[in-house]
Design a protein around this motif. Structure first.
Motif, PDB file in Angstrom:
ATOM      1  N   TYR A   1      52.774  22.009   5.036  1.00 53.02           N
ATOM      2  CA  TYR A   1      51.373  22.197   5.389  1.00 53.02           C
ATOM      3  C   TYR A   1      50.822  20.822   5.711  1.00 53.02           C
ATOM      4  CZ  TYR A   1      46.599  24.149   4.521  1.00 53.02           C
ATOM      5  OH  TYR A   1      45.299  24.574   4.621  1.00 53.02           O
ATOM      6  N   ILE A   2      50.450  20.562   6.977  1.00 53.75           N
ATOM      7  CA  ILE A   2      49.931  19.249   7.351  1.00 53.75           C
ATOM      8  C   ILE A   2      48.549  19.399   7.967  1.00 53.75           C
ATOM      9  CG2 ILE A   2      52.176  18.150   7.625  1.00 53.75           C
ATOM     10  CD1 ILE A   2      52.003  18.574  10.595  1.00 53.75           C
ATOM     11  N   THR A   3      47.732  18.364   7.815  1.00 52.29           N
ATOM     12  CA  THR A   3      46.345  18.434   8.276  1.00 52.29           C
ATOM     13  C   THR A   3      46.111  17.528   9.479  1.00 52.29           C
ATOM     14  OG1 THR A   3      45.712  16.733   6.658  1.00 52.29           O
ATOM     15  CG2 THR A   3      45.448  19.025   6.002  1.00 52.29           C
ATOM     16  N   LYS A   4      45.134  17.923  10.282  1.00 49.47           N
ATOM     17  CA  LYS A   4      44.698  17.131  11.422  1.00 49.47           C
ATOM     18  C   LYS A   4      43.575  16.184  10.975  1.00 49.47           C
ATOM     19  CE  LYS A   4      45.428  21.003  14.648  1.00 49.47           C
ATOM     20  NZ  LYS A   4      44.754  21.895  15.622  1.00 49.47           N
ATOM     21  N   PRO A   5      43.406  15.052  11.635  1.00 53.97           N
ATOM     22  CA  PRO A   5      44.241  14.527  12.720  1.00 53.97           C
ATOM     23  C   PRO A   5      45.622  14.132  12.194  1.00 53.97           C
ATOM     24  CG  PRO A   5      42.652  12.882  12.044  1.00 53.97           C
ATOM     25  CD  PRO A   5      42.300  14.139  11.301  1.00 53.97           C
ATOM     26  N   ILE A   6      46.650  14.452  12.959  1.00 57.32           N
ATOM     27  CA  ILE A   6      48.016  14.206  12.517  1.00 57.32           C
ATOM     28  C   ILE A   6      48.327  12.715  12.601  1.00 57.32           C
ATOM     29  CG2 ILE A   6      50.449  14.651  13.015  1.00 57.32           C
ATOM     30  CD1 ILE A   6      49.567  17.386  14.101  1.00 57.32           C
ATOM     31  N   ILE A   7      48.813  12.174  11.494  1.00 55.19           N
ATOM     32  CA  ILE A   7      49.213  10.768  11.428  1.00 55.19           C
ATOM     33  C   ILE A   7      50.733  10.711  11.562  1.00 55.19           C
ATOM     34  CG2 ILE A   7      49.259   8.706   9.968  1.00 55.19           C
ATOM     35  CD1 ILE A   7      46.681   9.805   8.659  1.00 55.19           C
ATOM     36  N   GLU A   8      51.215   9.885  12.477  1.00 54.19           N
ATOM     37  CA  GLU A   8      52.638   9.873  12.796  1.00 54.19           C
ATOM     38  C   GLU A   8      53.508   9.646  11.570  1.00 54.19           C
ATOM     39  OE1 GLU A   8      55.848   7.696  15.810  1.00 54.19           O
ATOM     40  OE2 GLU A   8      53.762   7.033  15.749  1.00 54.19           O
ATOM     41  N   SER A   9      53.160   8.670  10.737  1.00 57.50           N
ATOM     42  CA  SER A   9      53.998   8.355   9.573  1.00 57.50           C
ATOM     43  C   SER A   9      54.086   9.544   8.618  1.00 57.50           C
ATOM     44  CB  SER A   9      53.445   7.134   8.836  1.00 57.50           C
ATOM     45  OG  SER A   9      52.110   7.357   8.393  1.00 57.50           O
ATOM     46  N   GLU A  10      52.980  10.260   8.436  1.00 54.83           N
ATOM     47  CA  GLU A  10      52.986  11.420   7.547  1.00 54.83           C
ATOM     48  C   GLU A  10      53.800  12.563   8.154  1.00 54.83           C
ATOM     49  OE1 GLU A  10      48.936  12.394   6.729  1.00 54.83           O
ATOM     50  OE2 GLU A  10      48.565  10.552   5.593  1.00 54.83           O
ATOM     51  N   LEU A  11      53.690  12.742   9.458  1.00 50.16           N
ATOM     52  CA  LEU A  11      54.461  13.783  10.138  1.00 50.16           C
ATOM     53  C   LEU A  11      55.954  13.526  10.012  1.00 50.16           C
ATOM     54  CD1 LEU A  11      54.714  16.226  12.092  1.00 50.16           C
ATOM     55  CD2 LEU A  11      54.477  14.584  13.970  1.00 50.16           C
ATOM     56  N   ILE A  12      56.370  12.302  10.284  1.00 57.92           N
ATOM     57  CA  ILE A  12      57.792  11.970  10.235  1.00 57.92           C
ATOM     58  C   ILE A  12      58.325  12.052   8.810  1.00 57.92           C
ATOM     59  CG2 ILE A  12      59.518  10.217  10.766  1.00 57.92           C
ATOM     60  CD1 ILE A  12      58.067  11.697  13.162  1.00 57.92           C
ATOM     61  N   GLU A  13      57.502  11.706   7.843  1.00 56.75           N
ATOM     62  CA  GLU A  13      57.920  11.848   6.434  1.00 56.75           C
ATOM     63  C   GLU A  13      58.143  13.319   6.103  1.00 56.75           C
ATOM     64  OE1 GLU A  13      56.370  10.799   1.899  1.00 56.75           O
ATOM     65  OE2 GLU A  13      55.231  10.098   3.635  1.00 56.75           O
ATOM     66  N   THR A  14      57.268  14.184   6.600  1.00 58.56           N
ATOM     67  CA  THR A  14      57.425  15.621   6.390  1.00 58.56           C
ATOM     68  C   THR A  14      58.721  16.132   6.999  1.00 58.56           C
ATOM     69  OG1 THR A  14      55.026  15.953   6.372  1.00 58.56           O
ATOM     70  CG2 THR A  14      56.380  17.888   6.844  1.00 58.56           C
ATOM     71  N   LEU A  15      59.142  15.504   8.108  1.00 55.59           N
ATOM     72  CA  LEU A  15      60.315  15.971   8.847  1.00 55.59           C
ATOM     73  C   LEU A  15      61.623  15.291   8.440  1.00 55.59           C
ATOM     74  CD1 LEU A  15      58.756  16.188  12.430  1.00 55.59           C
ATOM     75  CD2 LEU A  15      59.200  18.060  10.843  1.00 55.59           C
ATOM     76  N   GLN A  16      61.588  14.452   7.425  1.00 54.54           N
ATOM     77  CA  GLN A  16      62.795  13.717   7.019  1.00 54.54           C
ATOM     78  C   GLN A  16      63.974  14.648   6.757  1.00 54.54           C
ATOM     79  OE1 GLN A  16      63.745  10.418   6.769  1.00 54.54           O
ATOM     80  NE2 GLN A  16      61.880  10.123   7.963  1.00 54.54           N
ATOM     81  N   LYS A  17      63.713  15.783   6.132  1.00 54.95           N
ATOM     82  CA  LYS A  17      64.814  16.676   5.762  1.00 54.95           C
ATOM     83  C   LYS A  17      65.483  17.313   6.974  1.00 54.95           C
ATOM     84  CE  LYS A  17      61.741  20.645   4.935  1.00 54.95           C
ATOM     85  NZ  LYS A  17      61.314  21.637   3.933  1.00 54.95           N
ATOM     86  N   TYR A  18      64.849  17.201   8.152  1.00 55.34           N
ATOM     87  CA  TYR A  18      65.426  17.805   9.351  1.00 55.34           C
ATOM     88  C   TYR A  18      66.267  16.838  10.177  1.00 55.34           C
ATOM     89  CZ  TYR A  18      62.051  21.451   8.236  1.00 55.34           C
ATOM     90  OH  TYR A  18      61.337  22.437   7.587  1.00 55.34           O
ATOM     91  N   HIS A  19      66.392  15.608   9.725  1.00 52.61           N
ATOM     92  CA  HIS A  19      67.207  14.638  10.452  1.00 52.61           C
ATOM     93  C   HIS A  19      68.666  15.084  10.527  1.00 52.61           C
ATOM     94  CE1 HIS A  19      64.763  11.308  11.837  1.00 52.61           C
ATOM     95  NE2 HIS A  19      64.054  11.385  10.731  1.00 52.61           N
ATOM     96  N   LYS A  20      69.096  15.887   9.574  1.00 51.70           N
ATOM     97  CA  LYS A  20      70.479  16.374   9.590  1.00 51.70           C
ATOM     98  C   LYS A  20      70.720  17.338  10.752  1.00 51.70           C
ATOM     99  CE  LYS A  20      69.315  20.013   6.267  1.00 51.70           C
ATOM    100  NZ  LYS A  20      69.502  20.522   4.898  1.00 51.70           N
ATOM    101  N   TRP A  21      69.645  17.787  11.421  1.00 47.99           N
ATOM    102  CA  TRP A  21      69.781  18.665  12.583  1.00 47.99           C
ATOM    103  C   TRP A  21      69.731  17.890  13.893  1.00 47.99           C
ATOM    104  CZ3 TRP A  21      65.843  23.157  11.273  1.00 47.99           C
ATOM    105  CH2 TRP A  21      66.264  23.790  10.084  1.00 47.99           C
ATOM    106  N   ASN A  22      69.735  16.557  13.818  1.00 46.67           N
ATOM    107  CA  ASN A  22      69.458  15.731  14.995  1.00 46.67           C
ATOM    108  C   ASN A  22      70.739  15.152  15.582  1.00 46.67           C
ATOM    109  OD1 ASN A  22      67.589  14.687  16.818  1.00 46.67           O
ATOM    110  ND2 ASN A  22      67.414  12.767  15.711  1.00 46.67           N
ATOM    111  N   ALA A  23      71.607  16.002  16.074  1.00 52.35           N
ATOM    112  CA  ALA A  23      72.853  15.542  16.694  1.00 52.35           C
ATOM    113  C   ALA A  23      72.558  14.809  17.995  1.00 52.35           C
ATOM    114  CB  ALA A  23      73.768  16.728  16.966  1.00 52.35           C
ATOM    115  N   LYS A  24      73.504  13.948  18.414  1.00 51.01           N
ATOM    116  CA  LYS A  24      73.279  13.105  19.587  1.00 51.01           C
ATOM    117  C   LYS A  24      73.722  13.762  20.885  1.00 51.01           C
ATOM    118  CE  LYS A  24      73.678   8.769  16.977  1.00 51.01           C
ATOM    119  NZ  LYS A  24      73.820   9.400  15.681  1.00 51.01           N
ATOM    120  N   SER A  25      74.746  14.571  20.873  1.00 49.75           N
ATOM    121  CA  SER A  25      75.286  15.129  22.115  1.00 49.75           C
ATOM    122  C   SER A  25      74.890  16.587  22.278  1.00 49.75           C
ATOM    123  CB  SER A  25      76.810  15.007  22.128  1.00 49.75           C
ATOM    124  OG  SER A  25      77.381  15.845  21.137  1.00 49.75           O
ATOM    125  N   ASP A  26      74.859  17.021  23.541  1.00 44.36           N
ATOM    126  CA  ASP A  26      74.513  18.411  23.827  1.00 44.36           C
ATOM    127  C   ASP A  26      75.495  19.382  23.171  1.00 44.36           C
ATOM    128  OD1 ASP A  26      72.332  17.667  25.315  1.00 44.36           O
ATOM    129  OD2 ASP A  26      73.352  17.789  27.240  1.00 44.36           O
TER     130      ASP A  26
END
Length: 236
Positions: free
Chosen positions: A99-124
């Motif tokens: 649950y995130i609030t506006k105005p969206i702050i980049e650092s807070e957004l990226i912190e929220t998304l840390q757990k999804y870095h494991k889905w960030n493969a480099k190749s198609d």
């Protein structure tokens, strides 16, 4: 990886994609300004995450979130300019991931998304493999089947997957199945442990329970009790 962004303000959608794209360059973003368009997209593409504005004309984000979850399992992150206890309660009830609030702050957004870095493969090719896992995890899914679908040899896919993701194909598949099992335990309190195991791709309840305990330090039943206690506390 397919990501759905829903907000009735086009500039908000553009900003959200702009903030995430440098950190997750291999994700594919789809945008909608209303619930009808969002549901049409969700019926065409299987999204892994949906960012939903709570207050929109017509069907609001919370109702849309329930409709999306009725289609298939995905993570939902609510976005709102209003901090409301009522919204927070409803978000908990529909199984919102964050649950995130506006105005969206980049650092807070990226912190929220840390757990999804494991889905960030480099190749198609590895992105395609991950997409197949996320879509078909409940089925029997040997490496050879996925390799055939993306036109790679099993040996090459195995090597490439480990190289890019830092985890083997089978371990990633089991890890994702366990995450989906957790969601099912949270959202379907009447489902038996055997049914949870079966619906998330595990061959046996014993193997599922053993792997769950190894990864999370408790049995599936104990986890469900913990979730129920947390849920009751959050609604008080």
């Amino acid at each position: 990886m397919y990501i759905l962004l829903v907000d009735d303000e086009v500039l908000e959608l553009e900003q959200l994609e702009y903030l995430m794209k440098p950190h997750f360059p291999y994700w594919t973003f789809y945008k909608a300004t209303d619930a009808t368009t969002a549901l049409a997209l969700a019926n065409t593409h299987r999204f892994s995450i949906a960012f939903l504005d709570i207050q929109m004309p017509g069907k609001d984000g919370l109702t849309l979130g329930m409709d999306l979850k009725a289609l298939y399992e995905l993570d939902i992150i609510m976005v709102t300019a209003f901090q409301s206890f009522e919204y927070a309660q409803k978000s908990i009830r529909i199984g919102v991931s964050d649950y995130i609030t506006k105005p969206i702050i980049e650092s807070e957004l990226i912190e929220t998304l840390q757990k999804y870095h494991k889905w960030n493969a480099k190749s198609d090719s590895i992105q395609q493999a991950i997409h197949i896992i996320h879509q078909d995890y409940a089925e029997k899914l040997p490496l050879s089947t996925v390799a055939a679908q993306i036109h790679l040899s099993p040996t090459y896919l195995s090597k490439k997957f480990l190289e890019e993701m830092g985890i083997g194909f089978a371990d990633y598949l089991n890890s994702y199945r366990l995450e989906m099992a957790k969601k099912m335990l949270e959202n379907e309190p009447d489902a038996s442990i055997s049914a949870v195991a079966d619906h998330t791709g595990f061959n046996s309840q014993h193997y599922f329970s053993s792997l769950f305990r190894k990864n999370f330090g408790m049995t599936p039943s104990a986890y469900r009790v913990q979730v129920e206690q947390t849920h009751r506390a959050g609604l008080q």
